[in-house]
Write an enzyme that holds these catalytic residues in place. Sequence first.
Site, short mmCIF file in Angstrom:
data_model
loop_
_atom_site.label_atom_id
_atom_site.label_comp_id
_atom_site.label_asym_id
_atom_site.label_seq_id
_atom_site.Cartn_x
_atom_site.Cartn_y
_atom_site.Cartn_z
N LYS A 141 0.82 -1.22 0.00
CA LYS A 141 0.00 0.00 0.00
C LYS A 141 0.85 1.26 0.00
O LYS A 141 0.47 2.28 -0.59
CB LYS A 141 -0.96 0.00 1.18
CG LYS A 141 -2.10 -1.02 1.03
CD LYS A 141 -3.13 -0.86 2.13
CE LYS A 141 -3.94 -2.12 2.33
NZ LYS A 141 -5.25 -2.12 1.69
N GLU B 2 -2.74 7.07 7.63
CA GLU B 2 -3.51 7.89 6.70
C GLU B 2 -4.43 8.77 7.53
O GLU B 2 -4.82 8.39 8.63
CB GLU B 2 -4.40 6.99 5.82
CG GLU B 2 -3.73 6.38 4.63
CD GLU B 2 -4.67 5.48 3.84
OE1 GLU B 2 -5.85 5.32 4.22
OE2 GLU B 2 -4.21 4.90 2.85
N GLU C 132 -6.37 1.98 -2.76
CA GLU C 132 -5.49 0.88 -3.16
C GLU C 132 -5.98 0.34 -4.49
O GLU C 132 -7.06 0.69 -4.96
CB GLU C 132 -5.53 -0.25 -2.12
CG GLU C 132 -6.88 -0.92 -1.99
CD GLU C 132 -6.81 -2.30 -1.33
OE1 GLU C 132 -5.71 -2.87 -1.22
OE2 GLU C 132 -7.87 -2.82 -0.95
N ARG D 265 -6.79 -8.09 -9.38
CA ARG D 265 -7.47 -9.37 -9.58
C ARG D 265 -8.93 -9.13 -9.88
O ARG D 265 -9.40 -7.99 -9.87
CB ARG D 265 -7.38 -10.18 -8.28
CG ARG D 265 -7.93 -9.36 -7.10
CD ARG D 265 -8.08 -10.15 -5.83
NE ARG D 265 -8.17 -9.29 -4.66
CZ ARG D 265 -9.27 -8.71 -4.20
NH1 ARG D 265 -10.41 -8.87 -4.83
NH2 ARG D 265 -9.25 -7.96 -3.12
N ARG E 14 -23.64 -9.92 -0.20
CA ARG E 14 -22.79 -11.07 0.15
C ARG E 14 -23.45 -11.82 1.30
O ARG E 14 -23.63 -11.25 2.39
CB ARG E 14 -21.40 -10.61 0.59
CG ARG E 14 -20.64 -9.83 -0.47
CD ARG E 14 -19.22 -9.63 0.02
NE ARG E 14 -18.45 -8.73 -0.83
CZ ARG E 14 -17.15 -8.55 -0.70
NH1 ARG E 14 -16.47 -9.20 0.25
NH2 ARG E 14 -16.49 -7.73 -1.51
P1 ADP Z 1 -12.95 -7.33 -2.42
O1 ADP Z 1 -12.73 -5.90 -2.56
O2 ADP Z 1 -12.85 -8.12 -3.68
O3 ADP Z 1 -14.17 -7.62 -1.62
P2 ADP Z 1 -11.56 -8.13 -0.09
O4 ADP Z 1 -10.47 -7.24 0.36
O5 ADP Z 1 -12.82 -8.10 0.68
O6 ADP Z 1 -11.76 -7.82 -1.60
O7 ADP Z 1 -10.98 -9.61 -0.15
C1 ADP Z 1 -11.24 -10.50 -1.20
C2 ADP Z 1 -11.33 -11.88 -0.68
O8 ADP Z 1 -10.13 -12.27 -0.06
C3 ADP Z 1 -12.42 -12.06 0.34
O9 ADP Z 1 -12.98 -13.34 0.23
C4 ADP Z 1 -11.67 -11.88 1.62
O10 ADP Z 1 -12.33 -12.49 2.69
C5 ADP Z 1 -10.37 -12.56 1.28
N1 ADP Z 1 -9.24 -12.05 2.04
C6 ADP Z 1 -8.48 -10.98 1.74
N2 ADP Z 1 -7.49 -10.83 2.62
C7 ADP Z 1 -7.63 -11.83 3.51
C8 ADP Z 1 -6.93 -12.24 4.67
N3 ADP Z 1 -5.87 -11.61 5.10
N4 ADP Z 1 -7.36 -13.31 5.35
C9 ADP Z 1 -8.45 -13.98 4.93
N5 ADP Z 1 -9.15 -13.66 3.84
C10 ADP Z 1 -8.76 -12.61 3.14
P1 ADP Z 2 -8.28 -3.58 2.35
O1 ADP Z 2 -7.01 -3.89 1.66
O2 ADP Z 2 -8.43 -4.30 3.63
O3 ADP Z 2 -9.45 -3.67 1.45
P2 ADP Z 2 -8.56 -0.67 2.14
O4 ADP Z 2 -7.44 0.27 2.27
O5 ADP Z 2 -9.11 -0.89 0.80
O6 ADP Z 2 -8.13 -2.05 2.80
O7 ADP Z 2 -9.72 -0.19 3.11
C1 ADP Z 2 -10.87 -0.96 3.40
C2 ADP Z 2 -11.97 -0.10 4.00
O8 ADP Z 2 -11.51 0.53 5.21
C3 ADP Z 2 -12.41 1.06 3.13
O9 ADP Z 2 -13.38 0.68 2.19
C4 ADP Z 2 -12.94 2.05 4.15
O10 ADP Z 2 -14.24 1.71 4.58
C5 ADP Z 2 -12.00 1.86 5.31
N1 ADP Z 2 -10.87 2.81 5.22
C6 ADP Z 2 -9.64 2.55 4.75
N2 ADP Z 2 -8.84 3.64 4.81
C7 ADP Z 2 -9.59 4.62 5.34
C8 ADP Z 2 -9.35 6.00 5.67
N3 ADP Z 2 -8.16 6.58 5.48
N4 ADP Z 2 -10.37 6.71 6.20
C9 ADP Z 2 -11.57 6.15 6.43
N5 ADP Z 2 -11.86 4.86 6.14
C10 ADP Z 2 -10.90 4.09 5.60
MG MG Z 3 -9.71 -2.55 -0.28
#
Ligand code: ADP
Ligand code: ADP
Ligand code: MG
Length: 453
Positions: free
Chosen positions: A115, A199, A287, A291, A338
């Site tokens: 990230k 952040e 981010e 995929r 979901r």
């Molecule tokens: P999307 O934006 O496609 O919903 P997610 O961040 O929710 O992506 O993750 C996609 C899939 O990967 C989901 O099924 C989520 O539960 C799984 N996943 C991602 N990171 C992890 C993790 N660290 N441990 C377990 N499952 C994960």
């Molecule tokens: P992941 O890789 O687990 O999907 P993200 O960075 O995409 O992580 O963040 C997942 C969710 O967490 C976002 O959709 C939002 O709801 C919350 N989030 C992440 N960063 C922030 C932020 N800087 N401020 C507020 N909410 C955040």
């Molecule tokens: Mg995300």
Amino acid sequence: MNKILIANRGEIAMRIMKTCKRIGIKTVAVHSEADEHMPFVKFADEAYSIGPGPVLQSYLKADTIIEIALKVGADAIHPGYGLLSENAIFARKVCDAGLTFIGPDAETIELMGDKIASRMKMKDAGVPVVPGTDEGVSSLEEAIKAAERIGYPVMLKASAGGGGIGMVRCESEQALSQHFLSIKSRAKAYFGDDVVFLEKYIDHARHIEVQIFGDDKGNIVHLFERNCSVQRRNQKVIEESPSPSLSKEVARRLYEAAVAAAKAVHYRNAGTVEFILSENDDFYFLEMNTRLQVEHPVTEKVTGYDLVEWQIEVARGNELPVKDQRQIKSVGHAIEFRIYAEDPTTFMPSPGTIRKMEWSDLAAVRIDSGYEEGGNVTPFYDPMIAKVIVHADERQEAINKAEQFFTSFTIEGVKTNIPLFQRFVRSEEFGNGNYNTNVLAGWLETQKGEVGK
Ligand code: ADP
Ligand code: ADP
Ligand code: MG
């Protein structure tokens, strides 16, 4: 490309195989012992057991999976989402073995999986990123200094994180001090990397992401947005397209930024650029997911394209099926729900045997399911059982369809979030479309324990 091995399980393995079958490609499943009787194993042309339930002993065994692909004469591996899908080492090994990895190249996966590095790359490309640190913060003192500069509240985040895991909102110096070490160790435990950064926490934010697609020839298009602000534990549970709370003008700028982001890394195959939007429509890159996304069916419904087919076409070295942006249209409104095996109010996973699963498909919804009656939801994997996708000309009509569907949808044996959706789809908070990422938690509080009674 005549035979594809799917290095995944459950609904997404089924989903990928359906397209393969439709376009005349043979399918190979690999599965854990715990998944032996799952529908995706039966649905595949060939299936191989690769070890016990825990993912480290089965679905993450990169070398074993590649060996099987070679042995059975597969041409390519589709990684689905989660598991090995964003593992650059795996992608590289697949290619080194002479197989095709259905996704972007390993370098892009590596860059976007970090990230911090991807934030920097996007900053350079002129895409706005959330104000925060340009590097990892290695000590609490450093974190406190940075947080003072950024301004509380801040989000403390694992650079390698995913799935909503490894991040926490910190209100104050005290909160930051309290969480610093635990987030670091959580990051290490889940992602094998304890680098964390800060952040600015965006209050009352919306999560809106843009589907993009690229090919080897440098064509890049977007397939519009998805609003994924209905979340629990920072993870999405409802996604919709188009976003009900986005003006045409801001949408246009988001698409532009997403395409610029993809161009900056010469992106190939399917990708999602995630943005966070503030109350006054400022948007920031969060981010990029390199995929197929869980919520891709929403985009398939409004555009009419099969994104898995697009992925395969591009992986074959062909151009994008549609490379003229102007020809890509969004029609009607789609919403995905979901369905998780979890307590509908505490969101704790509820593993067990699905004794009954039925619905009447009067409302003509799309159901992407990984399970059937008698199936086991085990604690080894993400407890998502299925996805329900509705599509209609107008948003309200789509909501009505969902509401009707959920009155007949029954799952017994495990707790699910169906009772939550039954009520939430009828709520004013969801209905008016003007929601942010706090909506689910806020609405639940107004329910006074009525959900799931
Ligand atoms: P999307 O934006 O496609 O919903 P997610 O961040 O929710 O992506 O993750 C996609 C899939 O990967 C989901 O099924 C989520 O539960 C799984 N996943 C991602 N990171 C992890 C993790 N660290 N441990 C377990 N499952 C994960
Ligand atoms: P992941 O890789 O687990 O999907 P993200 O960075 O995409 O992580 O963040 C997942 C969710 O967490 C976002 O959709 C939002 O709801 C919350 N989030 C992440 N960063 C922030 C932020 N800087 N401020 C507020 N909410 C955040
Ligand atoms: Mg995300």
